[in-house]
Design a protein around this motif. Structure first.
Motif, short mmCIF file in Angstrom:
data_model
loop_
_atom_site.label_atom_id
_atom_site.label_comp_id
_atom_site.label_asym_id
_atom_site.label_seq_id
_atom_site.Cartn_x
_atom_site.Cartn_y
_atom_site.Cartn_z
N MET A 1 -10.22 -1.93 -16.52
CA MET A 1 -9.32 -2.98 -16.14
C MET A 1 -10.13 -4.12 -15.55
N LYS A 2 -9.77 -5.32 -15.96
CA LYS A 2 -10.45 -6.52 -15.46
C LYS A 2 -9.54 -7.21 -14.44
N ILE A 3 -10.03 -7.31 -13.22
CA ILE A 3 -9.28 -7.98 -12.17
C ILE A 3 -9.44 -9.49 -12.35
N PRO A 4 -8.35 -10.24 -12.35
CA PRO A 4 -8.46 -11.69 -12.52
C PRO A 4 -9.25 -12.32 -11.38
N GLU A 5 -9.93 -13.42 -11.68
CA GLU A 5 -10.61 -14.18 -10.64
C GLU A 5 -9.56 -14.84 -9.76
N ILE A 6 -9.93 -15.17 -8.55
CA ILE A 6 -8.98 -15.77 -7.62
C ILE A 6 -8.43 -17.10 -8.14
N THR A 7 -9.22 -17.79 -8.95
CA THR A 7 -8.78 -19.07 -9.52
C THR A 7 -7.72 -18.89 -10.61
N GLU A 8 -7.53 -17.68 -11.10
CA GLU A 8 -6.55 -17.40 -12.15
C GLU A 8 -5.16 -17.09 -11.59
N PHE A 9 -5.04 -16.95 -10.28
CA PHE A 9 -3.75 -16.64 -9.67
C PHE A 9 -2.85 -17.87 -9.73
N LYS A 10 -1.57 -17.64 -9.95
CA LYS A 10 -0.56 -18.70 -10.01
C LYS A 10 0.34 -18.58 -8.79
N PHE A 11 0.74 -19.73 -8.27
CA PHE A 11 1.60 -19.74 -7.08
C PHE A 11 3.07 -19.68 -7.49
N ALA A 20 -1.11 -12.55 -10.22
CA ALA A 20 -1.86 -12.47 -11.47
C ALA A 20 -1.67 -11.05 -12.01
N THR A 21 -1.89 -10.89 -13.30
CA THR A 21 -1.78 -9.59 -13.95
C THR A 21 -3.14 -9.23 -14.53
N PRO A 22 -3.72 -8.10 -14.10
CA PRO A 22 -5.04 -7.71 -14.64
C PRO A 22 -4.94 -7.34 -16.11
N ALA A 23 -6.02 -7.60 -16.83
CA ALA A 23 -6.09 -7.20 -18.23
C ALA A 23 -6.39 -5.70 -18.27
N GLY A 24 -5.73 -5.01 -19.17
CA GLY A 24 -5.96 -3.57 -19.30
C GLY A 24 -4.73 -2.90 -19.85
N LYS A 25 -4.82 -1.59 -20.01
CA LYS A 25 -3.72 -0.85 -20.63
C LYS A 25 -2.51 -0.70 -19.71
N ASP A 26 -2.74 -0.64 -18.41
CA ASP A 26 -1.64 -0.50 -17.46
C ASP A 26 -1.33 -1.87 -16.87
N GLU A 27 -0.19 -2.40 -17.22
CA GLU A 27 0.16 -3.74 -16.76
C GLU A 27 0.94 -3.67 -15.46
N PHE A 28 0.45 -4.41 -14.47
CA PHE A 28 1.12 -4.55 -13.18
C PHE A 28 0.70 -5.89 -12.61
N ASP A 29 1.40 -6.32 -11.57
CA ASP A 29 1.08 -7.60 -10.95
C ASP A 29 0.37 -7.40 -9.63
N ILE A 30 -0.56 -8.30 -9.34
CA ILE A 30 -1.22 -8.37 -8.04
C ILE A 30 -0.60 -9.56 -7.32
N LEU A 31 -0.12 -9.33 -6.11
CA LEU A 31 0.52 -10.39 -5.33
C LEU A 31 -0.24 -10.54 -4.02
N ILE A 32 -0.72 -11.75 -3.75
CA ILE A 32 -1.46 -11.97 -2.52
C ILE A 32 -0.86 -13.14 -1.74
N ALA A 33 -1.05 -13.09 -0.45
CA ALA A 33 -0.48 -14.09 0.45
C ALA A 33 -1.14 -15.45 0.26
N ASP A 34 -0.37 -16.46 0.64
CA ASP A 34 -0.84 -17.84 0.62
C ASP A 34 -1.54 -18.15 1.95
N LYS A 35 -2.59 -18.95 1.88
CA LYS A 35 -3.26 -19.43 3.09
C LYS A 35 -3.63 -20.89 2.87
N ASP A 36 -2.92 -21.77 3.52
CA ASP A 36 -3.19 -23.21 3.44
C ASP A 36 -3.12 -23.73 2.00
N GLY A 37 -2.14 -23.24 1.24
CA GLY A 37 -1.95 -23.73 -0.11
C GLY A 37 -2.87 -23.13 -1.15
N LYS A 38 -3.59 -22.07 -0.80
CA LYS A 38 -4.49 -21.38 -1.73
C LYS A 38 -4.30 -19.87 -1.57
#
Length: 130
Positions: A1-11, A20-38
């Motif tokens: 599984m390839k974890i997306p780069e931080i620049t690939e995350f969408k707000f 973002a959704t990692p590339a690989g056979k098992d599809e799931f979403d990674i959700l991370i908190a916002d900090k100062d608009g990033k």
């Protein structure tokens, strides 16, 4: 599984987090908190650590839920599929969400804390309708 780069995350403005959704056979979403608009850098590093240990975390999640819930009554047979991993909403805590195909209206979650002694330790679980 390839974890997306931080620049690939969408707000997602309506929810206030980055995903973002990692590339690989098992599809799931990674959700991370916002900090100062990033995307929060610390949350991103923390979720990468969790994904490195994902097999353990998923196994422990299933065990933890079944320690407290009667699987037959709750209709959660088999293994729940990973839907989401949340990071950065509480310090040193990740939250995973699972969907069991036999519980079509429920989304189960387990929260894990991290420390050097216990590594990933389940601290809470629950179910919500979706």
């Amino acid at each position: 599984m390839k974890i997306p780069e931080i620049t690939e995350f969408k707000f997602l403005e309506e929810f206030g987090y980055w995903f973002a959704t990692p590339a690989g056979k098992d599809e799931f979403d990674i959700l991370i908190a916002d900090k100062d608009g990033k995307p929060n850098d610390e949350a991103f590093s923390f979720v990468k650590k969790a994904i490195d240990d994902l097999e353990f975390i998923l196994s422990r999640s299933h065990t933890y839920i079944r320690e407290f819930v009667d699987s037959k009554k709750a209709e959660i047979e088999g293994e729940g599929g990973l839907i989401n991993i949340y990071s950065g909403f509480s310090e040193n805590i990740i939250k995973i969400e699972l969907n069991f195909s036999t519980d079509i209206y429920g989304l189960w979650f387990v929260e894990f804390s991290w420390d050097e002694r216990n590594k990933w330790w389940p601290i809470a679980f629950g179910r919500k309708s979706w």
